[in-house]
Design a protein around this motif. Sequence first.
Motif, PDB file in Angstrom:
ATOM      1  N   VAL A 108     -24.652 -48.951  37.547  1.00 35.80           N
ATOM      2  CA  VAL A 108     -25.719 -47.557  37.773  1.00 35.80           C
ATOM      3  C   VAL A 108     -24.960 -47.019  39.277  1.00 35.80           C
ATOM      4  CG1 VAL A 108     -27.798 -47.056  38.471  1.00 35.80           C
ATOM      5  CG2 VAL A 108     -27.586 -48.653  36.582  1.00 35.80           C
ATOM      6  N   ALA A 109     -24.855 -47.888  40.298  1.00 35.32           N
ATOM      7  CA  ALA A 109     -24.469 -47.179  41.499  1.00 35.32           C
ATOM      8  C   ALA A 109     -23.159 -46.368  41.212  1.00 35.32           C
ATOM      9  CB  ALA A 109     -24.122 -48.224  42.575  1.00 35.32           C
ATOM     10  N   ALA A 110     -22.234 -47.086  40.658  1.00 33.02           N
ATOM     11  CA  ALA A 110     -20.838 -46.136  40.192  1.00 33.02           C
ATOM     12  C   ALA A 110     -21.105 -45.005  39.477  1.00 33.02           C
ATOM     13  CB  ALA A 110     -20.022 -47.102  39.491  1.00 33.02           C
ATOM     14  N   ARG A 111     -22.153 -44.948  38.541  1.00 32.09           N
ATOM     15  CA  ARG A 111     -22.534 -43.842  37.826  1.00 32.09           C
ATOM     16  C   ARG A 111     -22.927 -42.651  38.729  1.00 32.09           C
ATOM     17  NH1 ARG A 111     -20.630 -41.509  33.659  1.00 32.09           N
ATOM     18  NH2 ARG A 111     -22.728 -40.862  32.779  1.00 32.09           N
ATOM     19  N   ALA A 112     -24.112 -43.147  39.676  1.00 32.72           N
ATOM     20  CA  ALA A 112     -24.347 -42.127  40.500  1.00 32.72           C
ATOM     21  C   ALA A 112     -23.151 -41.534  41.470  1.00 32.72           C
ATOM     22  CB  ALA A 112     -25.474 -42.925  41.500  1.00 32.72           C
ATOM     23  N   ALA A 113     -22.274 -42.394  41.849  1.00 29.37           N
ATOM     24  CA  ALA A 113     -21.077 -41.794  42.498  1.00 29.37           C
ATOM     25  C   ALA A 113     -20.419 -40.809  42.162  1.00 29.37           C
ATOM     26  CB  ALA A 113     -20.442 -43.045  43.330  1.00 29.37           C
ATOM     27  N   GLN A 114     -20.172 -41.222  40.747  1.00 31.88           N
ATOM     28  CA  GLN A 114     -19.666 -40.266  39.873  1.00 31.88           C
ATOM     29  C   GLN A 114     -20.438 -38.972  39.766  1.00 31.88           C
ATOM     30  OE1 GLN A 114     -19.251 -42.390  35.993  1.00 31.88           O
ATOM     31  NE2 GLN A 114     -16.888 -42.397  36.294  1.00 31.88           N
ATOM     32  N   GLY A 115     -21.479 -39.044  39.901  1.00 30.86           N
ATOM     33  CA  GLY A 115     -22.284 -37.738  39.718  1.00 30.86           C
ATOM     34  C   GLY A 115     -22.291 -36.982  41.016  1.00 30.86           C
ATOM     35  N   VAL A 116     -22.041 -37.519  42.258  1.00 34.41           N
ATOM     36  CA  VAL A 116     -21.863 -36.958  43.685  1.00 34.41           C
ATOM     37  C   VAL A 116     -20.577 -36.333  43.449  1.00 34.41           C
ATOM     38  CG1 VAL A 116     -21.959 -37.248  45.970  1.00 34.41           C
ATOM     39  CG2 VAL A 116     -23.614 -38.691  44.694  1.00 34.41           C
ATOM     40  N   GLY A 117     -19.659 -37.004  42.840  1.00 33.25           N
ATOM     41  CA  GLY A 117     -18.370 -36.670  42.935  1.00 33.25           C
ATOM     42  C   GLY A 117     -18.512 -35.166  41.935  1.00 33.25           C
ATOM     43  N   GLY A 118     -18.925 -35.240  40.847  1.00 33.09           N
ATOM     44  CA  GLY A 118     -18.973 -34.095  40.077  1.00 33.09           C
ATOM     45  C   GLY A 118     -19.987 -32.835  40.841  1.00 33.09           C
ATOM     46  N   ALA A 119     -20.788 -33.190  41.523  1.00 31.68           N
ATOM     47  CA  ALA A 119     -21.543 -32.185  42.209  1.00 31.68           C
ATOM     48  C   ALA A 119     -20.641 -31.436  43.381  1.00 31.68           C
ATOM     49  CB  ALA A 119     -22.881 -32.883  42.940  1.00 31.68           C
ATOM     50  N   PHE A 120     -19.657 -32.095  43.754  1.00 36.10           N
ATOM     51  CA  PHE A 120     -18.892 -31.467  44.832  1.00 36.10           C
ATOM     52  C   PHE A 120     -17.605 -30.850  44.071  1.00 36.10           C
ATOM     53  CE2 PHE A 120     -20.679 -34.237  47.642  1.00 36.10           C
ATOM     54  CZ  PHE A 120     -20.827 -33.617  48.786  1.00 36.10           C
ATOM     55  N   LEU A 121     -17.308 -31.328  42.813  1.00 39.93           N
ATOM     56  CA  LEU A 121     -16.182 -30.788  42.099  1.00 39.93           C
ATOM     57  C   LEU A 121     -16.547 -29.386  41.341  1.00 39.93           C
ATOM     58  CD1 LEU A 121     -13.340 -31.073  41.194  1.00 39.93           C
ATOM     59  CD2 LEU A 121     -13.882 -32.801  39.397  1.00 39.93           C
ATOM     60  N   PHE A 122     -17.425 -29.598  40.772  1.00 37.78           N
ATOM     61  CA  PHE A 122     -17.822 -28.667  39.754  1.00 37.78           C
ATOM     62  C   PHE A 122     -17.963 -27.129  40.614  1.00 37.78           C
ATOM     63  CE2 PHE A 122     -20.733 -26.183  36.818  1.00 37.78           C
ATOM     64  CZ  PHE A 122     -19.817 -26.204  35.547  1.00 37.78           C
ATOM     65  N   PRO A 123     -18.891 -27.206  41.518  1.00 35.37           N
ATOM     66  CA  PRO A 123     -18.679 -25.484  42.196  1.00 35.37           C
ATOM     67  C   PRO A 123     -17.525 -25.337  42.798  1.00 35.37           C
ATOM     68  CG  PRO A 123     -20.810 -27.044  43.005  1.00 35.37           C
ATOM     69  CD  PRO A 123     -19.803 -27.983  42.230  1.00 35.37           C
ATOM     70  N   ALA A 124     -16.849 -26.213  43.258  1.00 36.04           N
ATOM     71  CA  ALA A 124     -15.335 -26.059  44.006  1.00 36.04           C
ATOM     72  C   ALA A 124     -14.670 -25.548  42.848  1.00 36.04           C
ATOM     73  CB  ALA A 124     -14.858 -27.193  44.478  1.00 36.04           C
ATOM     74  N   THR A 125     -14.429 -26.019  41.769  1.00 34.74           N
ATOM     75  CA  THR A 125     -13.728 -25.270  40.486  1.00 34.74           C
ATOM     76  C   THR A 125     -14.275 -23.965  40.044  1.00 34.74           C
ATOM     77  OG1 THR A 125     -13.691 -27.660  39.695  1.00 34.74           O
ATOM     78  CG2 THR A 125     -13.091 -25.873  38.093  1.00 34.74           C
ATOM     79  N   LEU A 126     -15.560 -23.734  39.960  1.00 34.62           N
ATOM     80  CA  LEU A 126     -16.111 -22.580  39.414  1.00 34.62           C
ATOM     81  C   LEU A 126     -15.381 -21.491  40.878  1.00 34.62           C
ATOM     82  CD1 LEU A 126     -19.613 -22.893  38.355  1.00 34.62           C
ATOM     83  CD2 LEU A 126     -17.696 -21.713  37.171  1.00 34.62           C
ATOM     84  N   THR A 127     -15.798 -21.797  42.088  1.00 35.91           N
ATOM     85  CA  THR A 127     -15.318 -20.842  43.270  1.00 35.91           C
ATOM     86  C   THR A 127     -13.893 -20.503  43.120  1.00 35.91           C
ATOM     87  OG1 THR A 127     -17.098 -21.958  44.610  1.00 35.91           O
ATOM     88  CG2 THR A 127     -15.171 -20.651  45.676  1.00 35.91           C
ATOM     89  N   LEU A 128     -13.045 -21.629  42.824  1.00 34.65           N
ATOM     90  CA  LEU A 128     -11.408 -21.303  42.718  1.00 34.65           C
ATOM     91  C   LEU A 128     -11.245 -20.340  41.611  1.00 34.65           C
ATOM     92  CD1 LEU A 128     -10.390 -24.872  43.605  1.00 34.65           C
ATOM     93  CD2 LEU A 128     -10.130 -22.725  44.763  1.00 34.65           C
ATOM     94  N   VAL A 129     -12.013 -20.389  40.389  1.00 29.40           N
ATOM     95  CA  VAL A 129     -11.791 -19.810  39.074  1.00 29.40           C
ATOM     96  C   VAL A 129     -12.055 -18.263  39.696  1.00 29.40           C
ATOM     97  CG1 VAL A 129     -12.320 -19.130  36.942  1.00 29.40           C
ATOM     98  CG2 VAL A 129     -11.988 -21.489  37.477  1.00 29.40           C
ATOM     99  N   SER A 130     -13.128 -18.110  40.298  1.00 31.93           N
ATOM    100  CA  SER A 130     -13.663 -16.896  40.598  1.00 31.93           C
ATOM    101  C   SER A 130     -13.011 -15.979  41.902  1.00 31.93           C
ATOM    102  CB  SER A 130     -15.477 -16.675  40.827  1.00 31.93           C
ATOM    103  OG  SER A 130     -15.708 -17.512  41.938  1.00 31.93           O
TER     104      SER A 130
END
Length: 491
Positions: A108-130
């Motif tokens: 469960v802790a690992a899944r939460a850490a994956q979620g934090v990683g996604g929270a940093f990765l997703f906006p950065a990806t959108l920003t780079l596309v735009s």
Amino acid sequence: MPSTMPQAPRRRRPGAILALLAFAQLIISIDYNIVYVALPEIGSGLGFSAQHLQWVISAYAVAFGGFLLLGGRASDLLGPRRMFAVGLVLYAVSSLLGGLAESAAVLVAARAAQGVGGAFLFPATLTLVSTKFAEGRERNRAFAVWGTAGGSGMILGSLLGGVLTEAFGWESVFLVNVPLAGTAALLAFVSIAPDASRADGRSMDVAGALTSTIGITAVVFALVQGPESGWLSPAVLATALAGAALFAVFVVIERRSADPLLPLRLFTNRNLSVGTAVTFLYMGTFGTLLYFLTVYFQGVHGYDALTTGLAFLVPMAAIAVGSQTAGRLATRHGIRPVLVTALTVGGLGAVIVAATMATGASYVALIPGLVVLGVGQGAGYTLMFGAATLGVAAEERGIASGVASTSQQVGGAVGLALLVAVANAGLDGLGGRALRAATTDGLRTAMVIAAAGIAATALVALGLRKPGVKPNTEQVTEGEAQAGDRPAVHV
């Protein structure tokens, strides 16, 4: 004698950048769904109780939703390439931790850490596309490729999860991310130009970051735990009220801050406001349908994990077609009419799928509805994030992307909670054929309600800025500067 002439910076190939951004989006989308079909094996392997098994999914959703605003602002202040790499490294490390987990708490802790990683990765990806692609044809094409990866990845995750779980065990659904995310993180420093230095004196709004992150995390926790514990249970009520109170404090802080985490003036941009609402409603409707189709395939027709994954190949292909078609049509006709049409088509597909659901129906009978639904879903996913960031200054697209993606997570949690309650009404005490029939009836009702919500989403999308009206911004993206002109916004 060596030349003293300054060397021109090496241009990055836009195709390589786009391929990497699409690959990162594919990782996010696959990871969101890959564990679903492995849940039974995870539960038995690590001794999860039936009540706590849902946290293999929920820990990711809570952390992802709670940290998105912080991730978006970090992308603006620290640079999208840096946060893109940080998010991928977090994905790789947490996936390794999950694959090696020997207890439920560690997983469960690992899944939460994956979620934090996604929270940093997703906006950065959108920003780079735009920001890396010029507004108009080039950016529409980039969002089409990115959207295809995202939409297809959600279904590919189900297929890949079934194959890996059956062949190598549940651990493989986590370990597969390690080389994927690690390789993408390394490629970021080769394919993407370094972040521009920021000498404008801006700093992180610590109070805003704390209140928004904790507040949104609490609200998302209440939304995902409510169906399990009961909406009026003390824990759910207390968490929801605390989250709402913290969010109110966050708004006050942002109004008074000289350098806010989320500048509230951004919402005067109609495209961001409407795009955020569209994203919320899209995920509360379209975003829930994968769950209901999975229940239909496995609970009503008894498909195993691998067969369920194979059943999603048809909608995956349709999503890819819709995503690619939407980018071309948006360049020609503008985002608004194509988005509204896509939502209308997707809503029609949901109605067709609902009408063909039956305990004795064959998979072939579902194919027409799945195709129509997938085309509309893929086209809508491609366009809604691009619409939300139109007219936002380049240095604030990270937080704008964070706002849109936060609404995505909260909308999905709200929609799933409400529609699951509708689908499961009247199932208690039933078994055998009666349970299958009642489950099918509940799923049909949920699909019809989702279709009505999709129709409402199309009406909201009509509020996007009209074609030919320029947004209130003087910013030029990197792609626009390279193109040498400022194309008018075509919504």
